[in-house]
Design a protein around this motif. Structure first.
Motif, PDB file in Angstrom:
ATOM      1  N   ASP A 131       6.943 -13.909  -4.167  1.00 18.39           N
ATOM      2  CA  ASP A 131       5.630 -14.534  -4.333  1.00 18.39           C
ATOM      3  C   ASP A 131       5.612 -15.500  -5.532  1.00 18.39           C
ATOM      4  OD1 ASP A 131       3.015 -15.024  -3.692  1.00 18.39           O
ATOM      5  OD2 ASP A 131       2.209 -13.147  -4.474  1.00 18.39           O
ATOM      6  N   TYR A 435      -8.192  -7.806  -1.870  1.00 18.25           N
ATOM      7  CA  TYR A 435      -7.506  -7.204  -0.722  1.00 18.25           C
ATOM      8  C   TYR A 435      -8.357  -6.116  -0.058  1.00 18.25           C
ATOM      9  CZ  TYR A 435      -3.338  -9.756  -2.185  1.00 18.25           C
ATOM     10  OH  TYR A 435      -2.448 -10.745  -2.515  1.00 18.25           O
ATOM     11  N   GLU A 465      -3.266  -6.733 -13.782  1.00 15.42           N
ATOM     12  CA  GLU A 465      -3.586  -7.811 -12.832  1.00 15.42           C
ATOM     13  C   GLU A 465      -4.876  -7.459 -12.127  1.00 15.42           C
ATOM     14  OE1 GLU A 465      -0.594  -8.911  -9.924  1.00 15.42           O
ATOM     15  OE2 GLU A 465       1.005  -8.733 -11.413  1.00 15.42           O
TER      16      GLU A 465
HETATM   17  C1  ADA Z   1       0.908  -8.445  -7.178  1.00 15.02           C
HETATM   18  C2  ADA Z   1       2.054  -9.096  -7.916  1.00 15.02           C
HETATM   19  C3  ADA Z   1       1.840 -10.570  -8.181  1.00 15.02           C
HETATM   20  C4  ADA Z   1       1.138 -11.251  -7.025  1.00 15.02           C
HETATM   21  C5  ADA Z   1      -0.175 -10.568  -6.746  1.00 15.02           C
HETATM   22  C6  ADA Z   1      -0.929 -11.157  -5.553  1.00 15.02           C
HETATM   23  O1  ADA Z   1       0.098  -7.645  -7.907  1.00 15.02           O
HETATM   24  O2  ADA Z   1       2.372  -8.443  -9.105  1.00 15.02           O
HETATM   25  O3  ADA Z   1       3.093 -11.160  -8.394  1.00 15.02           O
HETATM   26  O4  ADA Z   1       1.955 -11.206  -5.902  1.00 15.02           O
HETATM   27  O5  ADA Z   1       0.058  -9.218  -6.425  1.00 15.02           O
HETATM   28  O6  ADA Z   1      -1.310 -12.311  -5.612  1.00 15.02           O
HETATM   29  O7  ADA Z   1      -1.127 -10.431  -4.567  1.00 15.02           O
END
Ligand code: ADA
Length: 557
Positions: A131, A435, A465
């Motif tokens: 990602d 989500y 996060e």
């Molecule tokens: C996760 C991950 C990030 C990013 C984020 C997302 O928590 O650590 O790199 O992928 O999700 O945007 O879903």
């Protein structure tokens, strides 16, 4: 320049002009068309190579002789170094520094070649389709230095306080390349103070660690409001003559965890941070210093006090800027979202431990770094996963016992995480409002309940996060996901719920700026970007940027 200040007064640099010859290589490793390529830079900056994955070779003629040290601050992501067609070095991982020693080279013109591979080849355990984007090229600065028979490899400085006085444990690694024993002294100036390691006998062809603890009665501490930095100049003397030197920058500050609080010089800090990928529009991961400076200014005016270097160690010039601006840094070794199968890759352990070693050895002196992080969202809920986390934390503590450690666990591990007893700070990435639509406060309560039932109970708890996606310029009043309005609304609920919760140590927003993702990640990533940035790839502010700015500024504790 590799740093924001001069690194040597005595050791000389062998100039390497920034334009290198460059050829892509086909599967037989035959040279294809020639380009001129800028170093540092990503090859994706060349519009004809904007999606190139594979191998390429950089070459340059250099005139020098004797002993030299070739330092690469970062090559993305696998590098093979050749001098006059003979391999002299190899390194894996885009995000850490490495060096190559060239000894007894006859004086004259030599051919330096760097073969670079950014493909997800089978030896690669950490650079996998992900990602974020694994760019290609010599993406961070390179420097070539002239050295004699002895040189200082590094000087590590760990400050601490006792009875109101400042001390530092200092260790200098000195290399003796000659075949004789050597008597040396190392003098280190920090501000107006001079400390000295008396005469030491260096063994031939070996590295020696000189260690000592010193008091600094007049030290002015480094605080977030007043980030007071000292130049640390270490000189290596043989028969009273300075034969080598190294300059770094340090600060007197201490980070501790006390119950559920994170203390910076004995004062509790609440983290108001952003996650940042090294990715800036067409520059890719090779961000020019002007653009790094701009990021720092944007992040400061947001009212943030912390940056998490998700998900790998950063360009040291960026850490220098954080030091200068009193911005707390969670520096993270490289890994994101690896499954147990990926963690069982034959190279996973070595590549991860190497990354940690290189990160800490090179960045330990940065006063802004307050946490070492590892293995973002990996398998912290299986016995095998736990053994990997445990080993990596053990290595970190052996290299630097002075900083707290953490890792960002994921929402799906609430209920099953097995590693919370291993950390100093418990951290979770959660996405209510994105989500899933659970009210943020309910998500936080579920998380706290779980953490309190584990070895993480009673430790600081950080939301490493949280966020929501928005396409820059996509506006509508329908409260639909991907609009700027919805992102601002989601972040308002997320950030205010966290900052008003006294059980939490703060929030690090996902994410500062949109970033490119690997092409395998197009699904759920419109425009092949992770669009959860408060600003877009050009740093244009979305509505959420202003919302978070308002919240960060109104929350003063
Ligand atoms: C996760 C991950 C990030 C990013 C984020 C997302 O928590 O650590 O790199 O992928 O999700 O945007 O879903």
């Amino acid at each position: 320049n590799t740093r924001l200040f001069q690194n040597h007064y005595v050791r000389k640099e062998i100039p390497l002009d920034p334009v290198w010859d460059f050829h892509t290589l086909n599967s037989e490793e035959e040279k294809q068309e020639k380009f001129n390529m800028l170093v540092p830079g990503c090859w994706e900056s060349n519009p004809r190579l904007s999606s190139y994955k594979g191998k390429a070779v950089y070459s340059k003629k250099v005139t020098f002789g004797g002993n030299a040290r070739l330092v690469f601050k970062g090559v993305s992501h696998t590098a093979y170094i050749y001098l006059d067609k003979k391999q002299v070095g190899y390194h894996y991982n885009a995000y850490t520094e490495f060096s190559v020693l060239l000894e007894d080279i006859p004086y004259g013109e030599h051919l330096l070649e760097v073969k670079v591979d950014n493909s997800f080849h089978e030896e690669s355990a950490l650079h996998v389709s992900n990602d974020y984007y694994s760019y290609g090229g010599i993406t961070r600065p390179v420097v070539m230095e002239e050295i004699g028979q002895m040189f200082i490899e590094n000087v590590h400085f760990i400050p601490y306080q006792e009875n109101g006085k400042w001390y530092a444990s200092i260790s200098a690694a000195v290399r003796n390349l000659s075949s004789e024993q050597k008597n040396v002294t190392v003098n280190i100036n920090i501000g107006d103070e001079e400390v000295s390691f008396s005469e030491k006998l260096l063994q031939p062809n070996a590295k020696t660690q000189l260690k000592g603890t010193f008091e600094f009665p007049f030290a002015i501490p480094y605080t977030l409001e007043n980030p007071n930095l000292y130049m640390m100049h270490a000189m290596l003397l043989e028969n009273d003559k300075v034969v080598d030197d190294i300059i770094d920058r340090v600060g007197f500050r201490e980070i501790k965890v006390d119950g559920k609080d994170i203390l910076f010089n004995d004062e509790k800090v609440i983290i108001k941070g952003v996650n940042r990928h090294e990715d800036y529009a067409e520059f890719g991961c090779a961000i020019p210093i002007e653009a790094m400076y701009r990021d720092i200014e944007i992040i400061k005016s947001l009212g943030a006090n912390c940056i998490r270097t998700s998900h790998y160690p950063n360009d040291e010039r960026f850490l220098d800027l954080c030091d200068e601006n009193g911005i707390l840094v969670w520096e993270e070794s490289h890994a994101r979202g690896l499954s147990e199968k990926q963690m069982r890759h034959k190279n996973f352990e070595k590549q991860s431990l190497d990354c940690i070693k290189e990160m800490i050895e090179n960045h330990i002196n940065h006063p802004s770094i307050y946490v070492w992080g590892i293995l973002n969202e990996c398998v912290s809920n299986t016995e095998f996963g736990r053994s990997c986390y445990a080993k990596q934390f053990e290595l970190i503590k052996s290299l630097d016992p002075s900083r707290p450690v953490s890792f960002a666990s994921l929402e799906a591990h609430i209920g099953s995480d097995l590693c919370l007893d291993l950390v100093d700070i418990v951290s979770f990435n959660i996405y209510p409002g994105w989500y899933h639509d659970t009210p943020v406060k309910d998500s936080l309560n579920t998380l706290k309940k779980f953490v309190n039932s584990t070895g993480g109970a009673g430790k600081p708890l950080l939301i490493s996060e949280i966020g929501a996606g928005a396409i820059y310029g996509h506006r509508s009043n329908n409260q639909e996901k991907w609009t700027e309005e919805y992102q601002a609304y989601a972040l308002e609920e997320q950030v205010s719920s966290i900052l008003s919760d006294d059980d939490l140590s703060g929030v690090i927003i996902w994410q500062y700026a949109d970033c490119r993702v690997d092409k395998g990640w197009f699904h759920g990533r419109p425009k092949s970007r992770n669009n959860k940035g408060l600003v877009d790839i050009y740093r244009r502010e979305k509505l959420a940027y202003h919302k978070v700015k308002e919240l960060f500024h109104s929350y003063q504790k």
